[in-house]
Design a protein around this motif. Structure first.
Motif, PDB file in Angstrom:
ATOM      1  N   ILE A  28      53.996  91.900 107.993  1.00  0.00           N
ATOM      2  CA  ILE A  28      52.737  92.443 108.908  1.00  0.00           C
ATOM      3  C   ILE A  28      52.553  93.851 108.445  1.00  0.00           C
ATOM      4  N   SER A  29      51.749  94.037 107.403  1.00  0.00           N
ATOM      5  CA  SER A  29      51.262  95.261 106.851  1.00  0.00           C
ATOM      6  C   SER A  29      50.021  95.737 107.445  1.00  0.00           C
ATOM      7  N   LEU A 319      62.496  99.192 108.113  1.00  0.00           N
ATOM      8  CA  LEU A 319      63.088  99.020 106.422  1.00  0.00           C
ATOM      9  C   LEU A 319      62.597 100.488 106.003  1.00  0.00           C
ATOM     10  N   SER A 320      61.586 101.221 106.300  1.00  0.00           N
ATOM     11  CA  SER A 320      61.069 102.312 105.807  1.00  0.00           C
ATOM     12  C   SER A 320      62.171 103.452 106.112  1.00  0.00           C
ATOM     13  N   GLU A 347      53.071  94.609  99.205  1.00  0.00           N
ATOM     14  CA  GLU A 347      53.321  93.721  98.184  1.00  0.00           C
ATOM     15  C   GLU A 347      54.933  93.871  97.819  1.00  0.00           C
ATOM     16  N   GLY A 348      55.450  95.110  97.945  1.00  0.00           N
ATOM     17  CA  GLY A 348      56.919  95.279  97.533  1.00  0.00           C
ATOM     18  C   GLY A 348      57.701  94.229  98.491  1.00  0.00           C
ATOM     19  N   ILE A 349      57.698  94.520  99.552  1.00  0.00           N
ATOM     20  CA  ILE A 349      58.395  93.669 100.684  1.00  0.00           C
ATOM     21  C   ILE A 349      58.216  92.048 100.345  1.00  0.00           C
ATOM     22  N   GLY A 354      59.446  86.974  99.289  1.00  0.00           N
ATOM     23  CA  GLY A 354      58.760  85.699  99.300  1.00  0.00           C
ATOM     24  C   GLY A 354      58.049  85.419 100.563  1.00  0.00           C
ATOM     25  N   GLY A 355      57.807  86.364 101.298  1.00  0.00           N
ATOM     26  CA  GLY A 355      57.041  86.030 102.529  1.00  0.00           C
ATOM     27  C   GLY A 355      55.761  86.081 102.526  1.00  0.00           C
TER      28      GLY A 355
END
Length: 366
Positions: A28-29, A319-320, A347-349, A354-355
């Motif tokens: 969720i970005s 994660l950050s 994009e990176g996560i 693969g989510g």
């Protein structure tokens, strides 16, 4: 278990929004303050009927709205289920599962969730309250009866605290003090048995994770700390009750003079040891973060052992806060169940997991 679809109506900054989740990892970005945590908060509520950010339902209702609703399609325990939570200003919250009215404590029979947010990285160094919260949130989902006992205890504690603060202006209040003290001793005895059992399971599940995480160089231990007069926290509730009453009798005058509740389960703690030394005092920041991560991942394993299904894992912008090594460790251990990860990076996560990527902006999801 998994949340397949959720609809939010008037919840926080969502006017009306519907989203479908992948059964695996969902990233969720979006920029800060757009609604990412609000979305995770709504999923968390499906497991316990309350927020992890506020005690007050009115704060969950969006501006210019008089009500809010969470409606979700869930798959758990081999069947499709529908959970509905309705909140209205000035009215009690209404919860149904498959159209049947439920209490908040009963939602854990349908869905479980483990939350990991940046504040949890301070789990080791912060005061005892955060570690009690870890126990309370987990046990309430595993044992719904515990949530009811905890609610009863909190009410007794609030009443007794008020008596201790106000008795000088109203001396007659002391006539009821012993009744509330007895009630707190009685409920404490039951809470302590639940907490001792959970701490034991945590001490079995967390050390192997921590050992792997730290490269087999450190030994993690979790010890449950409760009222000093309790000889055996695994004894019967009756035996524990008598032990706590003894402590209460010794501290009654001190409570009255200090205007504080000095006896009861509200003083409990988990002592975290790394290589035999108190982590709160001696551990480095890296060690405390590794230990905190190990505790939360162990909580997930306890749910799996208890229910046979992985709980929903909610990683709220955590994660950050981690270095690359710790990020990779977490991402490598989240398989097997549904995970929702909020972050500012997409994009990176998503490539690393693969989510499915969901982008949130101004309360809209795409």
């Amino acid at each position: 278990m998994r949340v397949e679809k959720i609809a939010l109506n008037g919840f926080r900054n969502y006017d009306f929004e519907t989203v479908e989740f992948s059964e695996g990892t969902n990233v969720i970005s979006g920029p800060n303050a757009q609604g990412k945590t609000n979305l995770l908060e709504s999923v968390y509520m499906l497991s316990c009927g309350r927020s992890f950010r506020t005690r007050f339902d009115r704060e969950l209702i969006g501006f210019n709205n008089s009500s809010a609703e969470i409606l979700a399609d869930i798959y758990s325990y081999g069947r499709e289920q529908t959970v509905n939570i309705k909140m209205s200003l000035g009215r009690a919250k209404k919860i149904t599962v498959n159209g049947v009215k439920k209490k908040s404590s009963e939602l854990s029979e349908t869905l479980n969730a483990v939350l990991f947010c940046p504040d949890d990285l301070n789990l080791i160094k912060d005061g005892a309250a955060v570690r009690r919260k870890l126990m309370d949130n987990a046990i309430s989902q595993i044992r719904p009866r515990y949530a009811e006992l905890l609610s009863e205890y909190n009410k007794l504690y609030e009443h007794k605290s008020r008596i201790l603060k106000d008795w000088r202006e109203k001396p007659a209040l002391l006539d009821t003090l012993d009744d509330f003290s007895e009630g707190m001793c009685r409920v404490s005895a039951q809470l302590i048995r639940y907490r001792a059992s959970f701490a034991k399971r945590l001490n079995e599940a967390a050390p192997p994770i921590h050992s792997e995480f730290s490269g087999n160089g450190e030994k993690l231990q979790i010890q449950y700390k409760t009222v000093s007069s309790v000889r055996d926290p695994f004894a019967s509730a009756k035996e524990i009750y008598y032990d706590i009453c003894e402590h209460q009798e010794r501290h009654r005058d001190a409570e009255i003079s200090s205007a504080q509740c000095l006896t009861g389960a509200h003083k409990d703690d988990l002592e975290i040891l790394i290589n035999g030394r108190a982590a709160r005092t001696f551990a480095s920041q890296g060690q405390t973060r590794t230990a905190a991560l190990s505790l939360k991942l162990a909580e997930r394993e306890i749910f799996l052992d208890e229910t046979g299904e992985y709980p929903i894992l909610l990683l709220d912008d955590v994660l950050s806060e981690l270095d690359v090594k710790r990020q990779e460790f977490v991402l490598n251990r989240i398989g097997g169940g549904q995970t929702l990860i909020s972050c500012c990076e997409d994009e990176g996560i998503s490539k690393r997991t693969g989510g499915k990527v969901l982008f949130v902006e101004k309360g809209r999801i795409r």
